[in-house]
Design a protein around this motif. Structure first.
Motif, short mmCIF file in Angstrom:
data_model
loop_
_atom_site.label_atom_id
_atom_site.label_comp_id
_atom_site.label_asym_id
_atom_site.label_seq_id
_atom_site.Cartn_x
_atom_site.Cartn_y
_atom_site.Cartn_z
N GLY A 58 0.82 -1.21 0.00
CA GLY A 58 0.00 0.00 0.00
C GLY A 58 0.85 1.26 0.00
O GLY A 58 0.54 2.23 -0.70
N GLN A 61 2.27 1.75 -3.46
CA GLN A 61 1.29 2.25 -4.42
C GLN A 61 0.87 3.69 -4.10
O GLN A 61 0.40 4.40 -4.99
CB GLN A 61 0.07 1.33 -4.45
CG GLN A 61 0.39 -0.01 -5.10
CD GLN A 61 -0.79 -0.94 -5.18
OE1 GLN A 61 -1.53 -1.10 -4.20
NE2 GLN A 61 -0.99 -1.54 -6.34
N HIS A 62 1.05 4.11 -2.87
CA HIS A 62 0.80 5.51 -2.53
C HIS A 62 1.79 6.41 -3.28
O HIS A 62 1.42 7.47 -3.79
CB HIS A 62 0.96 5.72 -1.02
CG HIS A 62 0.97 7.16 -0.61
ND1 HIS A 62 -0.17 7.94 -0.60
CD2 HIS A 62 1.99 7.97 -0.21
CE1 HIS A 62 0.15 9.17 -0.23
NE2 HIS A 62 1.44 9.22 0.02
#
Length: 204
Positions: A58, A61-62
């Motif tokens: 996560g 992907q941020h």
């Protein structure tokens, strides 16, 4: 300084959020280049890179919403780092043209070139990636040419000078390809010496 159960407690040093974010991004970029060089495009997923960088998928992907974002940014980042390091080798300008030739040839050996090559091969088969890699290579190529002209003290108004510098960089890329399969150090040293002489003659 706080007090816990009567004992003094040292203040907790907090790293600013912006600095943590910058450090995470840098770890991801460096991990992406290493994965691409070692595993190739097929084996380099966002999850693999995130694990190597020590962050969550996560978080990765941020910073980089798509796989293409991550790997094109990674190759560009390391290319910029190498360009900075190359200029730092000759902070007051270069007087030994052979040393400059050797340093420029070194740009095309090692993990960065291997990673870039995997990216080129993937881009040749994936339309979405091809556009981004073509644009990236154009920028990196122009910057490398500028650095070479500066360090070689090349006067591009001289007939054939620009083409000679570009031919030298193309040859350097070829040496990098040869070095992927076998240790080409000995032959490369002889070629570097020859090209230094060619450039001396062509550039004055």
């Amino acid at each position: 300084m706080g007090v816990v159960n009567g004992a003094a407690q040292a203040p907790v040093e907090r790293v600013p959020k912006q600095d943590r974010s910058r450090a995470t991004r840098q770890r991801l970029l460096e991990a992406a280049v290493a994965c691409l060089a070692e595993r190739g495009w097929a084996g380099s997923t966002v999850s693999v890179v995130a694990e190597r960088a020590g962050v969550s998928r996560g978080a990765a992907q941020h910073h980089f919403p798509t796989r293409e974002d991550l790997f094109t940014a990674a190759v560009e980042y390391v290319a910029e780092e190498r360009s900075t390091a190359l200029r730092a080798l000759f902070p007051e300008g270069a007087t030994d043209r052979r040393a400059v030739v050797a340093a420029l040839v070194d740009l095309y050996t090692g993990p960065l070139f291997r990673a870039a090559l995997h990216l080129w091969v993937a881009a040749s088969n994936e339309d979405q990636l091809r556009t981004r890699v073509t644009e990236l290579e154009g920028r990196v190529g122009r910057e490398t040419h500028r650095i070479a002209v500066d360090l070689l003290n090349a006067d591009e108004t001289r007939p054939g000078a620009r083409e000679t510098v570009q031919g030298f960089l193309d040859m350097s890329r070829g040496l990098g390809l040869a070095n992927l399969l076998t240790d080409d150090t000995a032959r490369r040293a002889r070629v570097v010496t020859q090209w230094a002489a060619i450039l001396d003659n062509a550039l004055g």
